[in-house]
Design a protein around this motif. Structure first.
Motif, PDB file in Angstrom:
ATOM      1  N   LYS A  18      23.940 -12.191  17.829  1.00  0.00           N
ATOM      2  CA  LYS A  18      25.121 -11.361  18.614  1.00  0.00           C
ATOM      3  C   LYS A  18      26.405 -11.855  18.147  1.00  0.00           C
ATOM      4  O   LYS A  18      26.857 -13.182  18.314  1.00  0.00           O
ATOM      5  N   ILE A  19      27.278 -10.889  17.575  1.00  0.00           N
ATOM      6  CA  ILE A  19      28.502 -11.333  17.050  1.00  0.00           C
ATOM      7  C   ILE A  19      29.706 -10.505  17.873  1.00  0.00           C
ATOM      8  O   ILE A  19      29.541  -9.282  17.991  1.00  0.00           O
ATOM      9  N   LEU A  20      30.401 -11.029  18.544  1.00  0.00           N
ATOM     10  CA  LEU A  20      31.732 -10.449  19.217  1.00  0.00           C
ATOM     11  C   LEU A  20      32.963 -10.708  18.492  1.00  0.00           C
ATOM     12  O   LEU A  20      33.494 -11.706  18.340  1.00  0.00           O
ATOM     13  N   PHE A  21      33.475  -9.406  18.062  1.00  0.00           N
ATOM     14  CA  PHE A  21      34.630  -9.568  17.233  1.00  0.00           C
ATOM     15  C   PHE A  21      36.002  -9.322  18.030  1.00  0.00           C
ATOM     16  O   PHE A  21      36.085  -8.294  19.073  1.00  0.00           O
ATOM     17  N   ALA A  22      36.820 -10.295  17.986  1.00  0.00           N
ATOM     18  CA  ALA A  22      37.909 -10.199  19.056  1.00  0.00           C
ATOM     19  C   ALA A  22      39.296 -10.024  18.195  1.00  0.00           C
ATOM     20  O   ALA A  22      39.474 -10.595  17.105  1.00  0.00           O
ATOM     21  N   SER A  23      40.079  -8.677  18.202  1.00  0.00           N
ATOM     22  CA  SER A  23      40.930  -8.526  17.623  1.00  0.00           C
ATOM     23  C   SER A  23      42.096  -7.801  18.438  1.00  0.00           C
ATOM     24  O   SER A  23      41.829  -7.135  19.411  1.00  0.00           O
ATOM     25  N   SER A  24      43.303  -7.829  17.893  1.00  0.00           N
ATOM     26  CA  SER A  24      44.423  -7.136  18.607  1.00  0.00           C
ATOM     27  C   SER A  24      44.507  -5.776  18.251  1.00  0.00           C
ATOM     28  O   SER A  24      44.945  -4.689  18.770  1.00  0.00           O
ATOM     29  N   GLU A  25      43.529  -5.270  17.091  1.00  0.00           N
ATOM     30  CA  GLU A  25      43.637  -3.924  16.805  1.00  0.00           C
ATOM     31  C   GLU A  25      42.420  -3.759  16.094  1.00  0.00           C
ATOM     32  O   GLU A  25      41.858  -4.353  15.620  1.00  0.00           O
ATOM     33  N   ALA A  26      41.968  -2.376  15.973  1.00  0.00           N
ATOM     34  CA  ALA A  26      40.675  -1.957  15.170  1.00  0.00           C
ATOM     35  C   ALA A  26      40.640  -0.439  15.153  1.00  0.00           C
ATOM     36  O   ALA A  26      41.026   0.280  16.285  1.00  0.00           O
ATOM     37  N   LEU A  27      40.534   0.052  14.003  1.00  0.00           N
ATOM     38  CA  LEU A  27      40.002   1.479  13.938  1.00  0.00           C
ATOM     39  C   LEU A  27      38.845   1.864  14.678  1.00  0.00           C
ATOM     40  O   LEU A  27      37.824   1.085  14.602  1.00  0.00           O
ATOM     41  N   PRO A  28      38.623   3.056  15.256  1.00  0.00           N
ATOM     42  CA  PRO A  28      39.404   4.081  15.340  1.00  0.00           C
ATOM     43  C   PRO A  28      40.507   4.113  16.451  1.00  0.00           C
ATOM     44  O   PRO A  28      41.148   5.241  16.663  1.00  0.00           O
ATOM     45  N   PHE A  29      40.652   2.893  17.102  1.00  0.00           N
ATOM     46  CA  PHE A  29      41.574   2.852  18.560  1.00  0.00           C
ATOM     47  C   PHE A  29      42.827   2.516  18.120  1.00  0.00           C
ATOM     48  O   PHE A  29      43.683   3.259  18.892  1.00  0.00           O
ATOM     49  N   ALA A  30      43.148   1.497  17.519  1.00  0.00           N
ATOM     50  CA  ALA A  30      44.782   1.010  17.283  1.00  0.00           C
ATOM     51  C   ALA A  30      44.729   0.610  16.097  1.00  0.00           C
ATOM     52  O   ALA A  30      43.913  -0.328  15.725  1.00  0.00           O
ATOM     53  N   ALA A  31      45.849   0.786  15.278  1.00  0.00           N
ATOM     54  CA  ALA A  31      45.942   0.106  13.895  1.00  0.00           C
ATOM     55  C   ALA A  31      47.311   0.114  13.493  1.00  0.00           C
ATOM     56  O   ALA A  31      48.369   1.056  13.867  1.00  0.00           O
ATOM     57  N   SER A  32      47.803  -0.716  12.951  1.00  0.00           N
ATOM     58  CA  SER A  32      49.180  -1.125  12.192  1.00  0.00           C
ATOM     59  C   SER A  32      48.935  -1.862  10.707  1.00  0.00           C
ATOM     60  O   SER A  32      50.006  -1.564  10.029  1.00  0.00           O
ATOM     61  N   GLY A  33      47.784  -2.131  10.408  1.00  0.00           N
ATOM     62  CA  GLY A  33      47.559  -2.610   9.084  1.00  0.00           C
ATOM     63  C   GLY A  33      46.182  -2.690   8.558  1.00  0.00           C
ATOM     64  O   GLY A  33      45.283  -2.336   9.323  1.00  0.00           O
ATOM     65  N   GLY A  34      45.951  -3.646   7.627  1.00  0.00           N
ATOM     66  CA  GLY A  34      44.645  -3.959   7.233  1.00  0.00           C
ATOM     67  C   GLY A  34      43.617  -4.689   8.078  1.00  0.00           C
ATOM     68  O   GLY A  34      42.434  -4.224   8.197  1.00  0.00           O
ATOM     69  N   LEU A  35      44.265  -5.401   9.154  1.00  0.00           N
ATOM     70  CA  LEU A  35      43.328  -5.849  10.354  1.00  0.00           C
ATOM     71  C   LEU A  35      42.524  -4.919  10.888  1.00  0.00           C
ATOM     72  O   LEU A  35      41.415  -5.261  11.141  1.00  0.00           O
ATOM     73  N   ALA A  36      43.313  -3.561  11.188  1.00  0.00           N
ATOM     74  CA  ALA A  36      42.474  -2.563  11.993  1.00  0.00           C
ATOM     75  C   ALA A  36      41.523  -2.142  10.958  1.00  0.00           C
ATOM     76  O   ALA A  36      40.278  -1.775  11.496  1.00  0.00           O
ATOM     77  N   ASP A  37      41.555  -2.064   9.644  1.00  0.00           N
ATOM     78  CA  ASP A  37      40.574  -1.535   8.802  1.00  0.00           C
ATOM     79  C   ASP A  37      39.582  -2.410   8.818  1.00  0.00           C
ATOM     80  O   ASP A  37      38.343  -2.082   8.660  1.00  0.00           O
ATOM     81  N   VAL A  38      39.565  -3.701   9.015  1.00  0.00           N
ATOM     82  CA  VAL A  38      38.697  -4.774   8.738  1.00  0.00           C
ATOM     83  C   VAL A  38      37.550  -4.732   9.774  1.00  0.00           C
ATOM     84  O   VAL A  38      36.532  -4.547   9.971  1.00  0.00           O
ATOM     85  N   VAL A  39      38.249  -4.691  11.076  1.00  0.00           N
ATOM     86  CA  VAL A  39      37.692  -4.769  12.255  1.00  0.00           C
ATOM     87  C   VAL A  39      37.130  -3.466  12.593  1.00  0.00           C
ATOM     88  O   VAL A  39      36.160  -3.277  13.379  1.00  0.00           O
ATOM     89  N   GLY A  40      37.339  -2.422  11.910  1.00  0.00           N
ATOM     90  CA  GLY A  40      36.866  -1.122  12.493  1.00  0.00           C
ATOM     91  C   GLY A  40      35.675  -1.012  11.268  1.00  0.00           C
ATOM     92  O   GLY A  40      34.810   0.045  11.611  1.00  0.00           O
ATOM     93  N   SER A  41      35.666  -1.753  10.252  1.00  0.00           N
ATOM     94  CA  SER A  41      34.565  -1.538   9.135  1.00  0.00           C
ATOM     95  C   SER A  41      33.471  -2.407   9.235  1.00  0.00           C
ATOM     96  O   SER A  41      32.200  -2.179   9.239  1.00  0.00           O
ATOM     97  N   LEU A  42      33.853  -3.735   9.199  1.00  0.00           N
ATOM     98  CA  LEU A  42      33.033  -4.839   9.079  1.00  0.00           C
ATOM     99  C   LEU A  42      31.736  -4.949  10.168  1.00  0.00           C
ATOM    100  O   LEU A  42      30.803  -4.768   9.764  1.00  0.00           O
TER     101      LEU A  42
END
Length: 514
Positions: free
Chosen positions: A44-68
């Motif tokens: 069980k892995i919980l990703f904590a992030s300030s942004e993630a696609l498809p909800f909120a994005a400003s840069g590459g961080l959202a791509d990573v947390v939206g895809s990994l």
């Protein structure tokens, strides 16, 4: 990349256990379920992030947390979930599909703040969105005077919601300074509580330039941790949230192997090398991937003609359409695409210094981006002076970016530093040959065509004329259509999907759980 092997956990369990262990047993930080003999419940892995696609994005961080998490969830025995703030930008249509779980109070220093917990599933990944109108119902995600307070609240809330979810993670995977207080809070306030025992914490540095640096008063005003723990956060007379995560996380990761080495060098680390060098044996770099389904020249609805590595004729049509759209004359010289932020560390100075030389070579430029006014004005001036060779769009137009990836011949990315970079991988996916400086993820993903298995052109030193030499070599090969097309096909076949990265993360998680 390899990590030490782990023994089979089921082999280590005592035999003949009582009825309590027939339903669940805790061994270290892995929880095992014996619904069938020997069956292991998912990691069980919980990703904590300030942004993630498809909800909120400003840069590459959202791509990573939206895809990994999605890539990991396709693997056997993986249960990945994501927690992020519920921003104003999340549309009413999405909000209407969310399920409200409950609301709780979260301590922020001496105050208690409301936190609403919402959930929604996207594919195989469950998302938790944390609501607080005062902190997150704003136009934009960052750049506010109280960002420190906002993300201290978020970090504390991530830990506070765990008993309410009916689901306990083995690992919390934190990302960048906005979640850097999660490992600090966990070590100081939570780890010895029964419902929080044996959770491991990973912390990923996506960009070491942004560290979360504030005055010391935030410790007593916002954090509510005992003052004898302030040494975890103090750095150069200030409070540094990233430094706190480096001190307290179980493992530190970065987004490429080369960047993991570079951040130990003062030239790249923005001062953080002094904290990182003490943990350098435990720093792991794993190259990001890209969404190969979304970035697919065979199906992309944003490009005028579809094509593949085996049938590249469509790319020539995309090139012709791009030149027509940008009102540039078509010659036998290559079309160079640039899709970037106009800031210094993206290497725009190198482009400035040699721009006239590249134009004299006959190159056409299609440029998309925004940033510092100095660079925006420069490219506007070049377009006015060379209207048949230069086209610039100031801003970010996603569909235009796709047309540049598909229609350009060369993709120029001369970054001073680049933790990972995704644009060079996307360019290769569309058969556009990158010219990059050997730094960070660029060095790990682009290999010079002068050597074996080359898929682009590279240069080492941060020097304008070294960059120009790489561009000249690319232009020379472009004149040999047979060799150039072979290079295009090879670049398109390079695998930069999340599959490889996900396998490496799984090995890392196993090593942390040990």
């Amino acid at each position: 990349m390899s990590f030490r092997n782990t023994i089979g956990i089921t082999d280590a369990l005592p035999q003949g256990t009582g009825s309590q262990n027939d339903w669940g047993v805790s061994c270290g930080s892995l929880h095992l379920c014996r619904l069938e003999k020997g069956q292991v419940s998912p990691m069980k892995i919980l990703f904590a992030s300030s942004e993630a696609l498809p909800f909120a994005a400003s840069g590459g961080l959202a791509d990573v947390v939206g895809s990994l998490p999605a890539a990991l969830s396709q693997k056997k025995d993986m249960d990945c979930r994501v927690v992020l703030p519920l921003y104003r930008s999340i549309t009413p249509e999405v909000r209407n599909r969310m399920t409200f779980l409950k609301d709780i109070n979260v301590e922020v220093g001496w105050r208690k703040q409301y936190c609403g917990i919402y959930t929604i599933a996207v594919g195989s990944v469950t998302y938790y969105l944390l609501d607080n109108p005062y902190y997150f119902m704003r136009d934009g995600m960052y750049g506010f005077y109280d960002d420190c307070e906002r993300f201290i609240f978020f970090s504390r809330a991530v830990l506070e919601i765990l008993p309410e979810l009916g689901w306990k993670p083995n690992i919390i995977h934190c990302n960048d300074w906005q979640t850097a207080m999660i490992p600090v809070f966990y070590r100081v306030l939570y780890q010895y509580h029964q419902e929080y025992e044996n959770i491991r914490i990973l912390y990923t540095i996506h960009n070491i330039q942004y560290q979360g640096v504030y005055g010391k008063e935030v410790i007593t005003e916002l954090m509510g941790i005992p003052t004898y723990h302030t040494n975890l956060l103090e750095f150069d007379g200030m409070v540094n949230l990233m430094k706190g995560a480096i001190e307290t996380a179980d493992r530190i990761t970065t987004v490429s192997p080369t960047y993991a080495k570079e951040i130990l060098d003062p030239w790249y680390s923005y001062g953080m090398d002094r904290a990182l060098v003490r943990r350098q044996d435990g720093i792991v770099g794993i190259l990001n991937g890209i969404d190969v389904v979304g970035y697919n020249p065979e199906t992309d609805p944003n490009i005028p003609k579809h094509y593949s590595a085996t049938k590249i004729q469509g790319k020539k049509d995309c090139r012709k359409a791009l030149l027509e759209e940008c009102h540039l004359t078509d010659t036998n010289a290559p079309v160079i695409g640039i899709v970037t932020r106009f800031v210094a560390h993206k290497g725009i100075q190198l482009v400035q210094q040699t721009f006239h030389e590249m134009l004299q070579m006959g190159c056409r430029f299609v440029i998309l981006g925004s940033g510092e006014r100095l660079y925006e004005d420069f490219f506007r001036e070049m377009q006015a002076e060379y209207p048949e060779q230069v086209h610039v769009t100031v801003g970010f137009v996603p569909a235009m970016a796709r047309r540049i990836y598909a229609g350009a011949d060369i993709f120029l990315m001369p970054s001073q530093n680049e933790p990972c970079g995704l644009a060079q991988m996307v360019a290769m996916r569309y058969g556009t040959i990158p010219v990059v400086r050997e730094t960070g993820g660029l060095k790990d993903s682009v290999f010079d065509a002068g050597g074996e298995n080359g898929n682009g052109f590279t240069f080492k030193t941060y020097d304008a004329y070294d960059m120009l030499d790489a561009v000249k070599r690319a232009c020379a090969l472009f004149g040999d259509k047979r060799k150039w097309n072979a290079l295009v096909r090879h670049a398109m076949k390079c695998d930069y999907s999340w599959n490889t990265s996900a396998e490496q993360y799984m090995e890392l998680y196993r090593s942390v759980l040990g």
